[in-house]
Write a protein that holds these residues in place. Structure first.
Motif: not given
Length: 338
Positions: A315-316, A318-329
């Motif tokens: 959801r985060l 999809e909302g856009g405007h994320v700086r860099g990258k998001v990762v799940i463990e």
């Protein structure tokens, strides 16, 4: 094995953690025990049923496009990897190998690479898709040369973070867009001219920065965020490359104007002209990964979340405007080995 799956298309609420059969490597395959997987914009588009290949895969469908981890086993003919190797990979889910939000992943050998010794599993997972999309667009689709002036639309996300640095590594000059809060971040990536799209007119800024026109435009946001007559700001013989996002493609731009100026307008996949899907984006990805290994290109800022928060994390993104990258463990034990 545990995996994040969907049984139907829809919003983040359709994601669930379930059990799936552990895959076995076939000839040419590498079986990876997954440590971390990154969340890419393509992931929520798969979840929504927006990508054309998903219907052929059926349900339940395991999500995820890239990962890091440890080689668990190899198939016949695999020569570059052995069990225990630390790796990262571009998953091959579009061709039935399964997604990376799972404890184990099968991937064809060409789409696997050794994880540089100085990087953690979380950092490794943040590299493949964003890095490959940026580098293949730059090298394969645009054919950027040293000294070229390149306008990059959307610089603060994962693709842009790698793209700006890789362009500078190749010797190009770069103008890039971002919002006000990311101006200093994008300047730190090496952009020669940072355009705050919230307060500046993009066309006017580009005309001042490149009076004779830019050589290439790379759009990582979506053409509707740019003027339709953008081809007038591109030098004859130059290109506009749209990184596929499915909301809108190259047809948004004034194609008659582009043709009259000899400006090529294509998406990044068709523009790259790589017909063998196993090798799609691979060589450019390896070139950028080598630059990362030598420290010339840095992994962008990473946010790491547990696997059970995947719906919130998609959801985060999809909302856009994320700086860099998001990762799940995926496997919390493996990152501690890095």
């Amino acid at each position: 094995m545990k995996a994040v799956m969907i049984d139907r298309y829809g919003g983040p609420e359709v994601l669930y953690i379930g059990e799936a059969p552990k895959p076995s490597p076939e000839p040419g395959d590498v079986l990876i025990r997954v440590a971390c997987a990154s969340i890419n914009p393509a992931d929520w588009k798969v979840r929504e049923g927006m990508l054309p290949f998903t219907d052929a895969l059926g349900f339940p469908l395991i999500q995820g496009m890239d990962n890091s981890g440890i080689v668990e086993a190899i198939g016949e003919g695999v020569a570059q990897f052995k069990p225990g190797d630390r790796v990262l990979s571009l998953s091959h889910m579009a061709f039935g190998k399964g997604g990376s939000y799972a404890e184990y992943l099968l991937c064809p050998e060409p789409r696997v690479a050794h994880l540089p010794d100085n990087l953690s599993f979380a950092e490794g997972a943040a590299i493949p898709i964003a890095c490959a999309s940026a580098s293949s667009t730059i090298v394969d689709a645009a054919g950027v040369k040293p000294g070229d002036k390149v306008f990059f639309n959307g610089a603060a996300g994962g693709v842009g973070s790698y793209g700006i640095q890789f362009l500078r590594y190749l010797g190009a000059e770069v103008a890039a867009t971002c919002s006000a809060r990311n101006v200093e971040y994008v300047r730190g990536l090496g952009a020669n001219r940072v355009i705050d799209y919230t307060s500046e007119d993009i066309s006017e800024a580009l005309q001042v920065w490149a009076p004779e026109g830019v050589d290439h435009v790379i759009d990582a946001v979506g053409p509707t965020t740019l003027p339709r007559d953008l081809p007038r700001l591109v030098r004859p013989g130059g290109s506009i490359i749209v990184i596929l996002n499915l909301q809108c493609g190259p047809e948004y731009f004034d194609l008659e104007l582009a043709e009259s100026r000899n400006v090529r307008v294509v998406d990044n996949i068709s523009g790259a002209g790589i017909s063998d899907h196993i090798w799609g984006q691979v060589m450019a990805f390896r070139q950028c990964l080598a630059a990362i290994a030598e420290g010339a290109v840095k992994v962008p800022p990473i946010q790491v979340f547990p696997m059970n928060q995947v719906a919130d994390v998609q959801r985060l993104v999809e909302g856009g405007h994320v700086r860099g990258k998001v990762v799940i463990e995926i496997d919390p034990a493996l990152p501690r080995w890095a």
